[in-house]
Design a protein around this motif. Sequence first.
Motif, PDB file in Angstrom:
ATOM      1  N   PRO A  39       0.742  -1.219   0.114  1.00 45.18           N
ATOM      2  CA  PRO A  39       0.149  -0.087  -0.192  1.00 45.18           C
ATOM      3  C   PRO A  39       0.835   1.098   0.250  1.00 45.18           C
ATOM      4  O   PRO A  39       2.152   1.208   0.267  1.00 45.18           O
ATOM      5  CB  PRO A  39      -0.668  -0.219   1.349  1.00 45.18           C
ATOM      6  N   THR A  40       0.166   2.240  -0.530  1.00 46.66           N
ATOM      7  CA  THR A  40       1.144   3.519  -0.404  1.00 46.66           C
ATOM      8  C   THR A  40       0.151   4.703  -0.237  1.00 46.66           C
ATOM      9  O   THR A  40      -1.054   4.651  -0.558  1.00 46.66           O
ATOM     10  CB  THR A  40       1.721   3.643  -2.032  1.00 46.66           C
ATOM     11  N   GLY A  99       0.644   8.843  -3.288  1.00 48.45           N
ATOM     12  CA  GLY A  99       0.065   9.162  -4.632  1.00 48.45           C
ATOM     13  C   GLY A  99       1.272   9.420  -5.660  1.00 48.45           C
ATOM     14  O   GLY A  99       1.737   8.359  -5.999  1.00 48.45           O
ATOM     15  N   ASP A 100       1.103  10.456  -6.382  1.00 45.69           N
ATOM     16  CA  ASP A 100       2.002  10.849  -7.614  1.00 45.69           C
ATOM     17  C   ASP A 100       3.313  10.677  -7.312  1.00 45.69           C
ATOM     18  O   ASP A 100       4.231  10.689  -8.088  1.00 45.69           O
ATOM     19  CB  ASP A 100       1.419  11.901  -8.091  1.00 45.69           C
ATOM     20  N   ASP A 101       3.708  11.066  -5.978  1.00 50.04           N
ATOM     21  CA  ASP A 101       5.001  11.154  -5.514  1.00 50.04           C
ATOM     22  C   ASP A 101       5.579   9.746  -5.145  1.00 50.04           C
ATOM     23  O   ASP A 101       6.730   9.491  -4.837  1.00 50.04           O
ATOM     24  CB  ASP A 101       5.181  11.812  -4.043  1.00 50.04           C
ATOM     25  N   ASP A 102       4.766   8.711  -5.439  1.00 47.50           N
ATOM     26  CA  ASP A 102       5.098   7.115  -4.976  1.00 47.50           C
ATOM     27  C   ASP A 102       6.087   6.830  -6.112  1.00 47.50           C
ATOM     28  O   ASP A 102       5.860   7.108  -7.502  1.00 47.50           O
ATOM     29  CB  ASP A 102       4.021   6.303  -5.163  1.00 47.50           C
ATOM     30  N   PRO A 103       7.493   6.383  -6.128  1.00 50.64           N
ATOM     31  CA  PRO A 103       8.518   6.346  -7.159  1.00 50.64           C
ATOM     32  C   PRO A 103       8.118   5.114  -7.957  1.00 50.64           C
ATOM     33  O   PRO A 103       8.503   5.193  -8.906  1.00 50.64           O
ATOM     34  CB  PRO A 103       9.756   5.857  -6.047  1.00 50.64           C
ATOM     35  N   GLU A 104       7.479   4.122  -7.287  1.00 50.17           N
ATOM     36  CA  GLU A 104       7.019   2.958  -8.137  1.00 50.17           C
ATOM     37  C   GLU A 104       6.017   3.274  -9.179  1.00 50.17           C
ATOM     38  O   GLU A 104       5.961   3.111 -10.389  1.00 50.17           O
ATOM     39  CB  GLU A 104       6.637   1.943  -7.401  1.00 50.17           C
ATOM     40  N   PRO A 149       0.845   0.385 -10.049  1.00 54.77           N
ATOM     41  CA  PRO A 149       0.746  -0.803  -9.454  1.00 54.77           C
ATOM     42  C   PRO A 149      -0.469  -0.805  -8.769  1.00 54.77           C
ATOM     43  O   PRO A 149      -1.056   0.235  -8.493  1.00 54.77           O
ATOM     44  CB  PRO A 149       1.868  -0.608  -8.473  1.00 54.77           C
ATOM     45  N   ARG A 150      -0.873  -1.901  -8.306  1.00 54.63           N
ATOM     46  CA  ARG A 150      -2.382  -2.048  -7.520  1.00 54.63           C
ATOM     47  C   ARG A 150      -2.076  -1.375  -6.033  1.00 54.63           C
ATOM     48  O   ARG A 150      -3.000  -0.908  -5.624  1.00 54.63           O
ATOM     49  CB  ARG A 150      -2.817  -3.619  -7.563  1.00 54.63           C
ATOM     50  N   HIS A 151      -1.245  -1.775  -5.598  1.00 55.38           N
ATOM     51  CA  HIS A 151      -0.758  -1.184  -4.328  1.00 55.38           C
ATOM     52  C   HIS A 151      -1.456  -2.180  -3.126  1.00 55.38           C
ATOM     53  O   HIS A 151      -2.410  -1.431  -2.354  1.00 55.38           O
ATOM     54  CB  HIS A 151      -0.906   0.152  -3.973  1.00 55.38           C
TER      55      HIS A 151
END
Length: 311
Positions: free
Chosen positions: A145-146, A149-154, A167-169
């Motif tokens: 999970p994350t 948002g848009d800042d997630d490197p993945e 990714p589904r997270h």
Amino acid sequence: MSEAAGSELWPVSKRNARGFIVVAVLWILAALSALVLIYLTYVTNTAVVVAGSTDRIQTEAMVTAGVELAALQLVNTSEGARPTSGTFNARVGAGRVFVIFRSEAARVDLNAAPKGLLAGLMIGLGVAPSNAADYADRILAWRAPTELGDDDPENSFYRTSGVPYIPRHAPFPMPEELWLVRGIPPVVIERMLPFVTVFSNVAAVNVADAEPQVLAALPGMTPENLQSMLAQRNDPASDPRALIGMAGGEGATLAGSRAYRITIEAELADGRRNGADIVILLLEGGDEPYRVLSWRNASDGSTTPQKAASR
């Protein structure tokens, strides 16, 4: 025109009329022959379709009976004494079913397995250790999970990869979702799929039932230890608990899962065989003893489950 000339032309008209009738009859016979041919073709094709449908219905009924028989054996046994694997065959009508059932704990769970186990499986399947670690990170990032948002490197990695998704997270709903994970070569995913699951919810693997490729994924497993484990496991007089020590303890268990994979081969009365691969979840209490999580018929040639249910 003279009376003599008229008497000569009249027989000619009669001959022309008779010729026309013969041609018409020939056309009618040709049309009837074509209709008969079309009808015979239709009847033949219909018979083939009906025969094929009957075989499919019989096979589905036999496979369903095999699932019911396996589930009956499992739900009628207390959880502590329930076998994690087994095999049997039974006569169903004029045919016979051959059934193998095995707890999903014998596979590596994509949603529960730690990085080391995921990477170990890929290393055992021929992937370089450094690459396997990177691929395992991709799997962990897909399911993690994350809140970035848009800042997630993945997420950024997927956007720059040119795919229309991120990714589904969240947990994998089915093993085949591995195909969507970026950064893992397709050949690696193809090799992994027979040895992974999303249904066991167990971080370790059952060393009494796991395939050699899964045992090789255990931390610290060497080829020598693997051969010793397989020999110990094949000895009916050996104590299964010894396998835990031989495996090093980490990532190894003898516990099963409430999810079972049932592989069924249905043999019709004429000797023809067809099969199916079904995953069921044993339920505690309630009106239903089990729930179907995945159902795949061998005749379909499909690579994705036809029936699936989330838990």
